[in-house]
Write a protein that holds these residues in place. Structure first.
Motif, PDB file in Angstrom:
ATOM      1  N   LEU A 251       0.457  -1.350   0.140  1.00 23.95           N
ATOM      2  CA  LEU A 251      -0.324   0.428   0.071  1.00 23.95           C
ATOM      3  C   LEU A 251       0.839   1.058   0.026  1.00 23.95           C
ATOM      4  CD1 LEU A 251      -2.799   1.476   0.296  1.00 23.95           C
ATOM      5  CD2 LEU A 251      -2.547   1.157   2.702  1.00 23.95           C
ATOM      6  N   LEU A 252       1.719   1.157   1.203  1.00 28.54           N
ATOM      7  CA  LEU A 252       2.105   2.765   1.149  1.00 28.54           C
ATOM      8  C   LEU A 252       3.481   2.400  -0.211  1.00 28.54           C
ATOM      9  CD1 LEU A 252       3.199   2.391   5.011  1.00 28.54           C
ATOM     10  CD2 LEU A 252       1.737   4.025   3.785  1.00 28.54           C
ATOM     11  N   GLU A 253       3.905   1.878  -0.515  1.00 27.38           N
ATOM     12  CA  GLU A 253       4.824   2.027  -1.546  1.00 27.38           C
ATOM     13  C   GLU A 253       4.339   2.447  -3.637  1.00 27.38           C
ATOM     14  OE1 GLU A 253       8.044  -1.371  -2.139  1.00 27.38           O
ATOM     15  OE2 GLU A 253       8.574  -0.679  -0.459  1.00 27.38           O
ATOM     16  N   SER A 254       2.857   1.651  -3.315  1.00 27.99           N
ATOM     17  CA  SER A 254       1.511   2.138  -4.250  1.00 27.99           C
ATOM     18  C   SER A 254       1.625   3.755  -4.404  1.00 27.99           C
ATOM     19  CB  SER A 254       0.688   1.169  -4.106  1.00 27.99           C
ATOM     20  OG  SER A 254      -0.270   2.099  -2.806  1.00 27.99           O
ATOM     21  N   VAL A 255       1.949   4.207  -3.323  1.00 25.12           N
ATOM     22  CA  VAL A 255       1.634   5.800  -3.532  1.00 25.12           C
ATOM     23  C   VAL A 255       3.255   6.664  -3.352  1.00 25.12           C
ATOM     24  CG1 VAL A 255      -0.268   6.087  -2.446  1.00 25.12           C
ATOM     25  CG2 VAL A 255       1.317   6.108  -1.084  1.00 25.12           C
ATOM     26  N   GLY A 256       4.029   5.507  -3.280  1.00 21.01           N
ATOM     27  CA  GLY A 256       5.338   6.083  -3.266  1.00 21.01           C
ATOM     28  C   GLY A 256       6.401   6.181  -2.128  1.00 21.01           C
ATOM     29  N   LEU A 257       5.807   5.495  -0.996  1.00 20.00           N
ATOM     30  CA  LEU A 257       6.844   6.098   0.065  1.00 20.00           C
ATOM     31  C   LEU A 257       7.298   4.243   0.318  1.00 20.00           C
ATOM     32  CD1 LEU A 257       4.161   7.050   2.296  1.00 20.00           C
ATOM     33  CD2 LEU A 257       5.481   8.512   1.477  1.00 20.00           C
ATOM     34  N   THR A 258       9.105   4.955   0.258  1.00 15.45           N
ATOM     35  CA  THR A 258       9.359   3.171   0.331  1.00 15.45           C
ATOM     36  C   THR A 258       9.264   2.806   2.300  1.00 15.45           C
ATOM     37  OG1 THR A 258      11.063   4.807  -0.782  1.00 15.45           O
ATOM     38  CG2 THR A 258      12.248   2.732   0.576  1.00 15.45           C
ATOM     39  N   THR A 259       9.108   1.675   2.177  1.00 10.47           N
ATOM     40  CA  THR A 259       8.956   0.831   3.147  1.00 10.47           C
ATOM     41  C   THR A 259      10.427  -0.167   3.732  1.00 10.47           C
ATOM     42  OG1 THR A 259       7.839  -0.336   3.152  1.00 10.47           O
ATOM     43  CG2 THR A 259       6.984   1.102   3.063  1.00 10.47           C
ATOM     44  N   ARG A 260      10.387  -0.037   5.804  1.00 11.19           N
ATOM     45  CA  ARG A 260      11.182  -1.376   5.135  1.00 11.19           C
ATOM     46  C   ARG A 260      10.356  -2.407   6.820  1.00 11.19           C
ATOM     47  NH1 ARG A 260      17.074  -0.636   8.189  1.00 11.19           N
ATOM     48  NH2 ARG A 260      17.336  -3.092   8.403  1.00 11.19           N
ATOM     49  N   ALA A 261      10.446  -3.388   6.419  1.00  8.47           N
ATOM     50  CA  ALA A 261       9.323  -4.394   7.693  1.00  8.47           C
ATOM     51  C   ALA A 261      10.048  -4.894   8.559  1.00  8.47           C
ATOM     52  CB  ALA A 261       8.492  -5.249   7.164  1.00  8.47           C
ATOM     53  N   PHE A 262       9.324  -5.204   9.485  1.00 11.39           N
ATOM     54  CA  PHE A 262       9.971  -5.846  10.201  1.00 11.39           C
ATOM     55  C   PHE A 262       9.020  -6.634  11.318  1.00 11.39           C
ATOM     56  CE2 PHE A 262      12.162  -2.332  10.350  1.00 11.39           C
ATOM     57  CZ  PHE A 262      13.534  -2.290  10.435  1.00 11.39           C
TER      58      PHE A 262
ATOM     59  N   GLN B 205      -6.611   5.212   2.238  1.00 13.29           N
ATOM     60  CA  GLN B 205      -6.463   6.475   2.744  1.00 13.29           C
ATOM     61  C   GLN B 205      -6.529   7.252   3.340  1.00 13.29           C
ATOM     62  OE1 GLN B 205      -6.400   7.814  -0.941  1.00 13.29           O
ATOM     63  NE2 GLN B 205      -5.870   9.675   0.333  1.00 13.29           N
ATOM     64  N   GLN B 206      -7.134   6.549   4.714  1.00 13.56           N
ATOM     65  CA  GLN B 206      -6.721   7.739   6.236  1.00 13.56           C
ATOM     66  C   GLN B 206      -5.899   7.011   6.283  1.00 13.56           C
ATOM     67  OE1 GLN B 206      -9.367   5.382   8.993  1.00 13.56           O
ATOM     68  NE2 GLN B 206      -8.709   6.846  10.858  1.00 13.56           N
ATOM     69  N   LEU B 207      -5.183   5.537   5.974  1.00 14.61           N
ATOM     70  CA  LEU B 207      -3.701   5.017   6.260  1.00 14.61           C
ATOM     71  C   LEU B 207      -2.952   5.664   6.052  1.00 14.61           C
ATOM     72  CD1 LEU B 207      -1.575   3.435   8.370  1.00 14.61           C
ATOM     73  CD2 LEU B 207      -2.191   1.706   6.660  1.00 14.61           C
ATOM     74  N   ILE B 208      -2.841   6.148   4.782  1.00 16.98           N
ATOM     75  CA  ILE B 208      -2.046   7.510   3.390  1.00 16.98           C
ATOM     76  C   ILE B 208      -2.536   8.518   4.368  1.00 16.98           C
ATOM     77  CG2 ILE B 208      -1.429   8.052   1.634  1.00 16.98           C
ATOM     78  CD1 ILE B 208      -2.390   5.443   0.524  1.00 16.98           C
ATOM     79  N   GLU B 209      -2.664   8.476   4.390  1.00 13.37           N
ATOM     80  CA  GLU B 209      -3.043  10.668   5.050  1.00 13.37           C
ATOM     81  C   GLU B 209      -2.127  10.629   6.203  1.00 13.37           C
ATOM     82  OE1 GLU B 209      -6.970  11.187   5.178  1.00 13.37           O
ATOM     83  OE2 GLU B 209      -7.401  12.122   2.665  1.00 13.37           O
ATOM     84  N   VAL B 210      -2.712   9.978   6.766  1.00 11.62           N
ATOM     85  CA  VAL B 210      -2.092   9.559   8.212  1.00 11.62           C
ATOM     86  C   VAL B 210      -0.108   9.381   8.572  1.00 11.62           C
ATOM     87  CG1 VAL B 210      -1.487   8.317  10.427  1.00 11.62           C
ATOM     88  CG2 VAL B 210      -3.898   9.028   9.695  1.00 11.62           C
ATOM     89  N   VAL B 211       0.122   8.707   7.744  1.00 13.03           N
ATOM     90  CA  VAL B 211       1.504   8.514   7.358  1.00 13.03           C
ATOM     91  C   VAL B 211       2.429   9.873   6.744  1.00 13.03           C
ATOM     92  CG1 VAL B 211       3.512   7.653   5.479  1.00 13.03           C
ATOM     93  CG2 VAL B 211       1.435   6.110   6.906  1.00 13.03           C
ATOM     94  N   GLN B 212       1.685  10.405   6.075  1.00 12.90           N
ATOM     95  CA  GLN B 212       2.032  11.762   4.558  1.00 12.90           C
ATOM     96  C   GLN B 212       1.996  13.190   5.930  1.00 12.90           C
ATOM     97  OE1 GLN B 212      -1.104  11.485   1.621  1.00 12.90           O
ATOM     98  NE2 GLN B 212       1.072  10.634   0.719  1.00 12.90           N
ATOM     99  N   ARG B 213       1.278  12.885   6.993  1.00  7.65           N
ATOM    100  CA  ARG B 213       1.443  13.807   8.180  1.00  7.65           C
ATOM    101  C   ARG B 213       2.454  13.648   8.969  1.00  7.65           C
ATOM    102  NH1 ARG B 213      -2.954  14.117  11.268  1.00  7.65           N
ATOM    103  NH2 ARG B 213      -4.291  12.005  10.687  1.00  7.65           N
ATOM    104  N   ALA B 214       2.542  12.272   9.712  1.00 11.61           N
ATOM    105  CA  ALA B 214       3.113  12.544  11.062  1.00 11.61           C
ATOM    106  C   ALA B 214       4.320  12.055   9.518  1.00 11.61           C
ATOM    107  CB  ALA B 214       3.714  10.446  10.414  1.00 11.61           C
ATOM    108  N   LEU B 215       5.570  12.390   8.633  1.00 14.17           N
ATOM    109  CA  LEU B 215       5.962  13.007   7.769  1.00 14.17           C
ATOM    110  C   LEU B 215       6.192  14.262   7.877  1.00 14.17           C
ATOM    111  CD1 LEU B 215       6.173   9.978   4.819  1.00 14.17           C
ATOM    112  CD2 LEU B 215       8.203  10.761   6.379  1.00 14.17           C
TER     113      LEU B 215
END
Length: 221
Positions: A34-45, A120-130
């Motif tokens: 989901l996050l990489e679909s909107v251009g955000l780089t992720t690393r999972a643990f 969409q809510q999750l993506i918006e929260v992540v973008q606000r955090a960034l």
């Protein structure tokens, strides 16, 4: 408060990598997609312990499951608090975990979001955090520049900055330091130029930002 940008190099760009910490492999993979679909780089643990072996400074935000085997999300968050990390933490909660999420918010978490997620809510929260992480980074860089500028001042100039921020007039500073009011004015103008302060009020705000004097408490209504 406007902090000076002169006499400094451009600050390094903070990381926009999102750390995803959850013991559920399917959910981790879904969040990464989901996050990489909107251009955000992720690393999972898969665990909090695995995440804490890395440097939190390499991430722009953290998606953290509250309830996990071994180290819980709250314990991971507390570790970050103890380390004075500025990393925005978004707690992911399942049914019945809301009280834990509220506790996390009281301990400084940026936000919590309930499973199953609205994408969409999750993506918006992540973008606000960034965005908040970027603002904090810029402020830290500005404070560092202010500290460097203040250190270039002569000892008497530094004292005058502090006295101005304490509310003393030029005459009061002159009497206190045993110098002329004209000399105080010259030193104050030199300090303002070096600090990038447009006026005395800005110089006071800079002194407060550097903790040279205590901030005034808010006026009660």
């Amino acid at each position: 408060m406007t902090l000076p940008t002169a006499h400094s190099s451009s600050p390094s760009i903070p990381s926009s990598v999102i750390a995803v910490v959850d013991d559920d492999q399917a959910l981790r993979e879904s969040l990464v997609w989901l996050l990489e679909s909107v251009g955000l780089t992720t690393r999972a643990f898969a665990s909090g312990d695995a995440f804490l072996t890395t440097s939190h400074a390499t991430f722009g935000a953290l998606l953290l499951d509250v309830r996990m085997p071994g180290m819980s999300g709250l314990q991971v968050q507390q570790h970050l608090v103890d380390q004075q990390a500025s990393l925005p933490v978004i707690m992911m909660t399942g049914h019945g975990d809301v009280p834990m999420a509220v506790a996390a918010l009281k301990n400084g978490a940026f936000e919590f979001i309930e499973k199953p997620f609205n994408h969409q809510q999750l993506i918006e929260v992540v973008q606000r955090a960034l965005a908040r992480a970027d603002q904090q980074h810029q402020r830290q860089q500005a404070i560092a520049r202010l500290q460097a500028s203040f250190k270039t001042l002569r000892p008497k100039e530094q004292r005058i900055v502090i006295h101005v921020a304490e509310g003393m007039t030029n005459r009061e500073i002159a009497d206190h330091m045993g110098i002329s009011a004209k000399t105080v004015e010259v030193y104050r103008l030199r300090a303002m130029k070096a600090m990038g302060a447009a006026n005395a009020a800005e110089l006071v705000r800079q002194a407060v930002a550097l903790a040279l004097v205590p901030a005034l408490p808010p006026v009660s209504s």
